[in-house]
Design a protein around this motif. Structure first.
Motif, short mmCIF file in Angstrom:
data_model
loop_
_atom_site.label_atom_id
_atom_site.label_comp_id
_atom_site.label_asym_id
_atom_site.label_seq_id
_atom_site.Cartn_x
_atom_site.Cartn_y
_atom_site.Cartn_z
N GLU A 121 2.40 -9.98 -4.56
CA GLU A 121 3.44 -8.98 -4.37
C GLU A 121 2.93 -7.64 -3.89
O GLU A 121 3.71 -6.77 -3.52
CB GLU A 121 4.20 -8.77 -5.69
CG GLU A 121 3.34 -8.26 -6.83
CD GLU A 121 4.08 -8.20 -8.15
OE1 GLU A 121 4.22 -7.09 -8.70
OE2 GLU A 121 4.53 -9.26 -8.62
N TRP A 122 1.61 -7.46 -3.87
CA TRP A 122 1.03 -6.18 -3.47
C TRP A 122 0.67 -6.17 -1.99
O TRP A 122 0.31 -7.19 -1.41
CB TRP A 122 -0.23 -5.90 -4.27
CG TRP A 122 -0.01 -5.32 -5.62
CD1 TRP A 122 1.14 -4.79 -6.12
CD2 TRP A 122 -0.97 -5.20 -6.66
NE1 TRP A 122 0.95 -4.34 -7.40
CE2 TRP A 122 -0.34 -4.58 -7.76
CE3 TRP A 122 -2.32 -5.55 -6.78
CZ2 TRP A 122 -1.01 -4.30 -8.94
CZ3 TRP A 122 -2.98 -5.28 -7.96
CH2 TRP A 122 -2.33 -4.66 -9.03
N ALA A 123 0.71 -4.98 -1.39
CA ALA A 123 0.13 -4.78 -0.07
C ALA A 123 -1.38 -4.84 -0.19
O ALA A 123 -1.95 -4.65 -1.27
CB ALA A 123 0.57 -3.43 0.50
N ASP A 124 -2.07 -5.11 0.93
CA ASP A 124 -3.52 -5.28 0.90
C ASP A 124 -4.23 -4.06 0.32
O ASP A 124 -5.18 -4.19 -0.45
CB ASP A 124 -4.05 -5.55 2.31
CG ASP A 124 -3.70 -6.94 2.80
OD1 ASP A 124 -3.15 -7.72 2.00
OD2 ASP A 124 -3.94 -7.24 3.98
N GLU A 125 -3.78 -2.87 0.70
CA GLU A 125 -4.45 -1.66 0.24
C GLU A 125 -4.26 -1.46 -1.27
O GLU A 125 -5.17 -1.01 -1.97
CB GLU A 125 -3.93 -0.45 1.01
CG GLU A 125 -4.56 0.88 0.62
CD GLU A 125 -6.07 0.91 0.82
OE1 GLU A 125 -6.72 1.80 0.23
OE2 GLU A 125 -6.62 0.06 1.54
#
Length: 402
Positions: A121-125
């Motif tokens: 669910e997280w963006a890569d950064e």
């Protein structure tokens, strides 16, 4: 009164044959062998649950793997538990949970599972930052401690040590520990209702602005210093960060398949963006030329900025950009994230660029739920024009005579 059943010899149980229906062959005191039509035989203990009149069965294992002697010993232990007010089935479940916590409940193991779960669910950064904090700070200090008994006094000094040199990371670390503990509770690795009390353990600090050069007279020396940096890959990454205003981590991890030099655009998918929305980045001609030169130098592998041999990451690490600025003498004066502040400030004050266009270029979140839901404006054409203005403006500053 129930009919008394005498104990039997093991020969009786060994000779038990399957029938059309399951049946019980009793040994006395609630112990019996259940024989199923398919021939499987299992020891069962019939007992009355403590404090109730309800009967229950406890499985003591398959026969003949569990002998009659062992079954009688296990039955005696279970009956003693009942006598002491403990349900043997619940006792077994508790023991099983304890074994699971012992085998799977080391902090670093739970932290890795939590990271894998959150990555969906997280963006890569966002994931990169969490993985970095867990790997560099939390796991070395808490790695083998059991999550089932992890206590606030054990975590507090770890967070304080991080806060001593990186207050913002300490705040994130506190959030990550809370998430890891919650994950452990949800997966049976820690008893429910036993969270940590970490609010207030980190000393308050004044939040300062990310250092950024915003005066035109200081931009040219910054660019000229970057042009002298020894690594052509890091040098190009710094300049692309400046020319696009993207977050440094996004630039460092950019894959070639997102970049289209023919149409001078960089399409960043939603999964790599902090706000989980696809972002189209117009590339000024200076950025296109920079990328063409880099392609000729490094080839067209997977990543635009391949990792130096000494790095473990598959692409240039964003910390390499920060390290470069420090080595060039800009520590405390300009950070890699400061290029975003430079674009926003100088673009507004010197070039008269509409703030909404700059916000769209920086991919900042819309304020308010209504605006998020209905404002889909991305100003693609306007952003293409103003980013070329921005690149040309930097060129003019660098070519101006002192």
């Amino acid at each position: 009164m129930p009919r008394r059943v005498d104990s039997k010899s093991e020969l009786v149980f060994r000779a038990a044959k399957p029938r059309a229906q399951p049946y019980l062959l009793a040994d006395g005191n609630g112990l019996a062998l259940r024989v199923r039509p398919n021939g499987t035989r299992t020891w069962l203990l019939r007992y009355r649950r403590p404090g109730t009149s309800k009967e229950n069965f406890l499985s003591l294992g398959p026969y003949p793997d569990v002998s009659l002697v062992d079954a009688r010993k296990a039955a005696t232990i279970a009956r003693n538990l009942v006598r002491d007010g403990t349900d043997p089935v619940e006792h077994r479940r508790a023991e099983s949970a304890a074994r699971k916590r012992a085998a799977e409940g080391a902090f670093q193991l739970v932290a890795q599972k939590w990271l894998a779960f959150k990555r969906k669910e997280w963006a890569d950064e966002t994931y990169r930052k969490a993985e970095f904090v867990v790997r560099e700070y939390l796991s070395p200090a808490l790695g083998n401690k059991p999550i089932s008994t992890l206590a606030t006094p054990e975590v507090k000094p770890v967070l304080e040590a991080i806060a001593a040199h990186a207050p913002n990371l300490a705040t994130k670390a506190r959030q990550y520990v809370g998430g890891i503990v919650t994950y452990a509770i949800q997966h049976g690795l820690r008893e429910d209702g036993i969270p940590l009390s970490l609010r207030g353990v980190i000393p308050r600090h004044k939040k300062g602005h990310i250092p950024a050069i915003t005066k035109p007279a200081e931009i040219a020396p910054l660019v000229q210093a970057i042009n002298t940096y020894k690594s052509p890959i890091t040098r190009a990454a710094l300049k692309l960060t400046m020319l696009t205003g993207l977050r440094p981590g996004m630039v460092a991890a950019a894959p070639w398949d997102e970049v289209d030099l023919d149409v001078a655009e960089w399409h960043v998918p939603a999964g790599r963006m902090k706000m989980q929305h696809e972002h189209i980045v117009p590339l000024p001609k200076q950025a296109v030329e920079l990328l063409e030169e880099l392609e000729a130098l490094t080839g067209r592998g997977h990543y635009v900025f391949p990792s130096p041999a000494r790095q473990k990451t598959p692409h240039l690490h964003r910390d390499a950009l920060s390290k470069a600025l420090r080595e060039l003498g800009f520590q405390g004066k300009h950070a890699t994230h400061g290029f975003r502040g430079m674009l926003r400030t100088v673009g507004t004050e010197r070039l008269g660029i509409d703030i909404d266009i700059l916000e769209a270029q920086l991919a900042h979140a819309k304020r308010g739920d209504v605006q998020k839901a209905y404002d889909r404006t991305t100003f693609d054409d306007d952003r293409r024009r103003v980013m070329q203005e921005w690149a040309d403006y930097i060129d003019r500053l660098c070519s101006a005579k002192p």
